[in-house]
Design a protein around this motif. Structure first.
Motif, PDB file in Angstrom:
ATOM      1  N   PRO A  76      51.988 -18.014  87.188  1.00 43.38           N
ATOM      2  CA  PRO A  76      52.516 -16.855  86.473  1.00 43.38           C
ATOM      3  C   PRO A  76      53.625 -17.255  85.499  1.00 43.38           C
ATOM      4  CG  PRO A  76      52.235 -16.312  88.777  1.00 43.38           C
ATOM      5  CD  PRO A  76      51.919 -17.791  88.634  1.00 43.38           C
ATOM      6  N   ARG A  77      54.427 -18.211  85.914  1.00 40.68           N
ATOM      7  CA  ARG A  77      55.532 -18.673  85.079  1.00 40.68           C
ATOM      8  C   ARG A  77      55.026 -19.301  83.773  1.00 40.68           C
ATOM      9  NH1 ARG A  77      60.660 -20.880  86.882  1.00 40.68           N
ATOM     10  NH2 ARG A  77      61.400 -22.462  85.452  1.00 40.68           N
ATOM     11  N   LEU A  80      53.724 -16.617  81.493  1.00 41.13           N
ATOM     12  CA  LEU A  80      54.842 -15.934  80.830  1.00 41.13           C
ATOM     13  C   LEU A  80      55.343 -16.747  79.644  1.00 41.13           C
ATOM     14  CD1 LEU A  80      57.236 -14.751  83.686  1.00 41.13           C
ATOM     15  CD2 LEU A  80      56.101 -13.301  82.039  1.00 41.13           C
ATOM     16  N   GLN A  86      53.604  -9.000  82.194  1.00 42.42           N
ATOM     17  CA  GLN A  86      52.903  -7.924  82.872  1.00 42.42           C
ATOM     18  C   GLN A  86      53.867  -7.034  83.644  1.00 42.42           C
ATOM     19  OE1 GLN A  86      49.323  -7.407  86.121  1.00 42.42           O
ATOM     20  NE2 GLN A  86      49.125  -8.888  84.524  1.00 42.42           N
ATOM     21  N   MET A  97      69.618  -4.306  92.946  1.00 46.74           N
ATOM     22  CA  MET A  97      70.368  -4.863  91.816  1.00 46.74           C
ATOM     23  C   MET A  97      70.580  -3.761  90.785  1.00 46.74           C
ATOM     24  SD  MET A  97      68.674  -8.586  91.253  1.00 46.74           S
ATOM     25  CE  MET A  97      67.966  -9.499  92.607  1.00 46.74           C
ATOM     26  N   LEU A 105      67.296 -10.234  84.268  1.00 40.41           N
ATOM     27  CA  LEU A 105      66.347 -11.103  84.965  1.00 40.41           C
ATOM     28  C   LEU A 105      65.018 -11.210  84.219  1.00 40.41           C
ATOM     29  CD1 LEU A 105      66.794 -10.489  88.795  1.00 40.41           C
ATOM     30  CD2 LEU A 105      66.975 -12.650  87.577  1.00 40.41           C
ATOM     31  N   PHE A 108      64.713 -14.443  82.763  1.00 37.85           N
ATOM     32  CA  PHE A 108      64.944 -15.520  83.732  1.00 37.85           C
ATOM     33  C   PHE A 108      64.521 -16.881  83.183  1.00 37.85           C
ATOM     34  CE2 PHE A 108      63.767 -18.167  87.387  1.00 37.85           C
ATOM     35  CZ  PHE A 108      64.942 -18.114  88.107  1.00 37.85           C
ATOM     36  N   LEU A 109      63.466 -16.898  82.392  1.00 39.15           N
ATOM     37  CA  LEU A 109      62.949 -18.173  81.880  1.00 39.15           C
ATOM     38  C   LEU A 109      63.816 -18.758  80.766  1.00 39.15           C
ATOM     39  CD1 LEU A 109      59.109 -17.592  81.770  1.00 39.15           C
ATOM     40  CD2 LEU A 109      60.410 -19.032  83.319  1.00 39.15           C
ATOM     41  N   LYS A 111      67.306 -20.012  78.995  1.00 42.05           N
ATOM     42  CA  LYS A 111      68.539 -20.628  79.487  1.00 42.05           C
ATOM     43  C   LYS A 111      69.730 -20.246  78.615  1.00 42.05           C
ATOM     44  CE  LYS A 111      66.536 -22.983  82.713  1.00 42.05           C
ATOM     45  NZ  LYS A 111      65.228 -23.549  82.434  1.00 42.05           N
ATOM     46  N   ARG A 153      62.813  -4.613  80.650  1.00 49.27           N
ATOM     47  CA  ARG A 153      62.867  -5.942  81.252  1.00 49.27           C
ATOM     48  C   ARG A 153      61.772  -6.844  80.692  1.00 49.27           C
ATOM     49  NH1 ARG A 153      62.530  -6.531  87.684  1.00 49.27           N
ATOM     50  NH2 ARG A 153      60.347  -6.072  87.319  1.00 49.27           N
TER      51      ARG A 153
ATOM     52  N   ARG B 166      72.093 -18.712  89.211  1.00 49.54           N
ATOM     53  CA  ARG B 166      70.743 -18.368  88.788  1.00 49.54           C
ATOM     54  C   ARG B 166      69.748 -18.570  89.937  1.00 49.54           C
ATOM     55  NH1 ARG B 166      66.941 -19.035  84.429  1.00 49.54           N
ATOM     56  NH2 ARG B 166      65.882 -20.845  85.260  1.00 49.54           N
ATOM     57  N   ALA B 182      57.609 -13.168  90.910  1.00 48.43           N
ATOM     58  CA  ALA B 182      56.659 -14.077  90.248  1.00 48.43           C
ATOM     59  C   ALA B 182      56.399 -13.635  88.814  1.00 48.43           C
ATOM     60  CB  ALA B 182      55.350 -14.148  91.034  1.00 48.43           C
ATOM     61  N   ILE B 184      58.360 -12.308  86.711  1.00 46.38           N
ATOM     62  CA  ILE B 184      59.402 -12.608  85.730  1.00 46.38           C
ATOM     63  C   ILE B 184      59.617 -14.120  85.634  1.00 46.38           C
ATOM     64  CG2 ILE B 184      60.627 -10.396  85.800  1.00 46.38           C
ATOM     65  CD1 ILE B 184      62.647 -11.741  87.670  1.00 46.38           C
ATOM     66  N   GLY B 185      58.736 -14.880  86.264  1.00 44.74           N
ATOM     67  CA  GLY B 185      58.781 -16.327  86.061  1.00 44.74           C
ATOM     68  C   GLY B 185      59.492 -17.110  87.149  1.00 44.74           C
TER      69      GLY B 185
END
Ligand SMILES: Nc1ncnc2c1ncn2[C@@H]1O[C@H](COP(=O)(O)OP(=O)(O)OP(=O)(O)O)[C@@H](O)[C@H]1O
Ligand SMILES: [Mg+2]
Lengths: 256, 294
Positions: A76-77, A80, A86, A97, A105, A108-109, A111, A153, B166, B182, B184-185
């Motif tokens: 999945p990563r 993305l 999705q 949260m 978030l 998240f990928l 940096k 998001r 993180r 999953a 969101i990576g």
């Protein structure tokens, strides 16, 4: 559709959960830049098909091409990272949260804090609720508000393809319109949208391309209005099968 | 009943309770992220204690200094167990299967420890185990205070990691909803492996303090695991704060009952409280009923 122009192409996809196959061989292409809608009765395998796209479920057979890149076997990563995001059918915000933490978030990928801050700013402009309810727990939002925050998001990655699984599920008519308008404006902003919808009429009206999934197989495909005006689709939702209605050639009722 | 005994009981509850909290935190972290109940947690505490024993008796390494070796060692043990056994557990029966598999792992480790160290009780030795300091007119061995500081430091580090980094955010996201994480990576598999490693690594510290404050052999693990399980059930399965609260409550309650009533009633009273709490709040003190969507 020629292979070179296909944006996302399903090729002989067969998938399931260990028991029998849920998706029994699906072929179609999602054209770039449009809204593509998948409709079909409950349990026909729509969500299963979308799980294959996001990499949550590996198909047993077949291949999936995104701009010429094979997706089967990617995590999945990795999917993305290629620009395919999705929003699943069930609410997927982290309830404990805050709204802002949830939206952050989405990146998240990424940096680079600067890029994240920049995108958060953009997303706040599109979706005021992200700023208004920033410090509230996501779980305290209504279902419709949560959907909007999920959209916010998913846009943090500035995806090329947005995949939405029944975004209007459980929403009142007003929120439903807001959600559909949001989808339209995501699309106008240049993102290709692939969506599963039970509010079929409304969804098909704004779709450029649509497919009907029944029992793991494609029964119909065409432009949104073609599918909308096809007499067979009405029959499908009335519970009839295609064979018994195939002799019906009269145009669909005008209110469809 | 005398008041100094009561103060002693309360003090012990907080000091010893924090060490149980540390061990239970590992257990609840593993459950929360992976839906796995690690029955081997008790024997892993004993393994940690024996590792400290070997380092101190055979190599003359101080118990606290030895943690630099034993914590990473148990972290690796956790990673290996997760890779070889836990990744094989799939589907809706995952949790119940995990009980059987980790129980089998516990038996294997127990057998090995019995063979290597025999079944005779041992206790870890150091100056701070023998020497005491005076507080509220009571003599308390230094190890209780040092153990408390160690537990607080490690729990604090864990907290900072969870809420300020993180990687911590990826753990909390996986705790709440694996599918959403999953999507969101977040690499949920990697997060799970590291959580299992961390959950086991804390047993090195817990085991050292336990072994310095109690005589133990491999079969001591049965008493330990039943205490740890009741702590995480009382606190709320998967809740880190709940584990801390329940651990301190359990030890304090047991000690206080032993003083004001009789040691015989310590354990039954704790379980009585557990039953009452669970009948009012089935999710435990801090737990939530449906953290995940079905
Ligand atoms: N995780 C799963 N494990 C096993 N079977 C599943 C799983 N998820 C879905 N199924 C089965 O796959 C079939 C298709 O389910 P899917 O969720 O894809 O349907 P759907 O078209 O999205 O339906 P709905 O409109 O209700 O969302 C159903 O028979 C369902 O029981
Ligand atoms: Mg579905």
């Amino acid at each position: 559709m020629a292979e070179s122009t296909a944006f996302l192409r399903f090729e002989g996809i067969v998938a399931g959960y260990g028991g029998g196959d849920v998706i029994k061989g699906v072929d179609f292409s999602v054209p770039q830049g449009g809204v593509t809608c998948i409709v079909g009765p409950n349990g026909s395998g729509k969500s299963t098909l979308l799980k294959v796209v996001s990499g949550l479920l590996r198909p047993r057979l077949g291949q999936l091409w995104f701009k010429g890149t094979p997706l089967v076997g990617l995590t999945p990563r990795e999917i993305l990272q290629l620009g395919v995001v999705q929003v699943p059918q069930n609410h997927s915000l982290f309830r404990e949260m805050t709204v802002e933490q949830n939206v952050e978030l989405g990146a998240f990928l990424l940096k680079d804090r600067k890029v994240i801050a920049e995108r958060l700013k953009n997303v706040r402009e599109i979706f005021p609720i992200v700023a208004e309810r920033a410090k509230d727990k996501a779980g305290s939002l209504s279902g419709g508000q949560q959907r909007i925050v999920e959209f916010a998001r998913c846009l943090m990655l500035e995806p090329e393809l947005v995949v939405l699984d029944e975004p209007s599920m459980g929403l009142d008519p007003k929120t439903l319109r807001l959600v559909f308008d949001t989808i339209k404006s995501m699309n106008s902003a240049g993102r290709t949208v692939l969506l599963v919808e039970q509010n079929a009429r409304q969804a098909l009206r704004m779709s450029h391309f649509a497919v009907v999934l029944e029992n793991g197989l494609l029964r119909l495909s065409g432009s949104g209005s073609e599918v909308l005006n096809n007499p067979e689709i009405g029959a499908l939702y009335l519970g009839g099968s295609i064979e018994t209605t195939s002799k019906a050639v009269s145009p669909a009722p005008s209110e469809l | 009943m005398n008041s100094s005994a009561l103060i002693h009981a309360l003090l012990d509850g907080v000091l010893t309770g924090s060490v149980y909290a540390l061990m239970a935190t590992g257990l609840t972290l593993i459950f929360g992220v992976m839906n796995i109940i690690n029955i081997a947690q008790g024997i892993l505490v004993i393994l940690g204690a024996y590792l400290s024993y070997t380092l101190s008796v055979h190599f003359g390494i101080d118990l606290f200094a030895g943690l630099v070796i034993t914590i990473p060692t148990l972290f690796v043990v956790g990673i290996v167990v997760e890779r070889f056994f836990m990744t094989k557990l799939k589907g809706p029966e995952r949790t119940s299967m995990s009980i059987l598999v980790t129980y089998a792992i516990a038996l294997i480790i127990e057998g090995a420890l019995n063979m290597i160290y025999s079944i005779n009780d041992v206790q870890l030795k150091a100056w701070y185990v023998n020497q005491s300091f005076r507080v509220f007119g009571l003599w308390i061995p230094y190890i209780y205070m040092f153990g408390f500081f160690l537990a607080v430091a490690l729990l604090g580090a864990l907290y900072v990691m969870l809420y300020r980094t993180r990687f911590g955010a990826s753990i909390r996201a996986s705790l709440a909803d694996q599918t959403a994480a999953a999507l969101i990576g977040i690499n949920v598999k990697r997060v799970s492996t590291i959580c299992f490693g961390l959950g086991v690594a804390v047993t090195a510290a817990g085991g050292m303090v336990y072994g310095a404050t109690n005589a133990f052999n491999a079969s001591t693990s049965y008493d330990l695991i039943s205490r740890l399980l009741t702590i995480i059930v009382l606190g709320g399965m998967g809740s880190l704060g709940g584990a801390l609260l329940a651990a301190i409550l359990m030890v304090t309650l047991g000690d206080v009952i032993a003083v004001v009533w009789s040691p015989i009633w310590s354990t039954p009273t704790y379980f009585f409280v557990l039953v009452i709490v669970l009948s009012l709040r089935p999710q435990g003190l801090v737990g939530k009923l449906s953290v995940r969507e079905a």
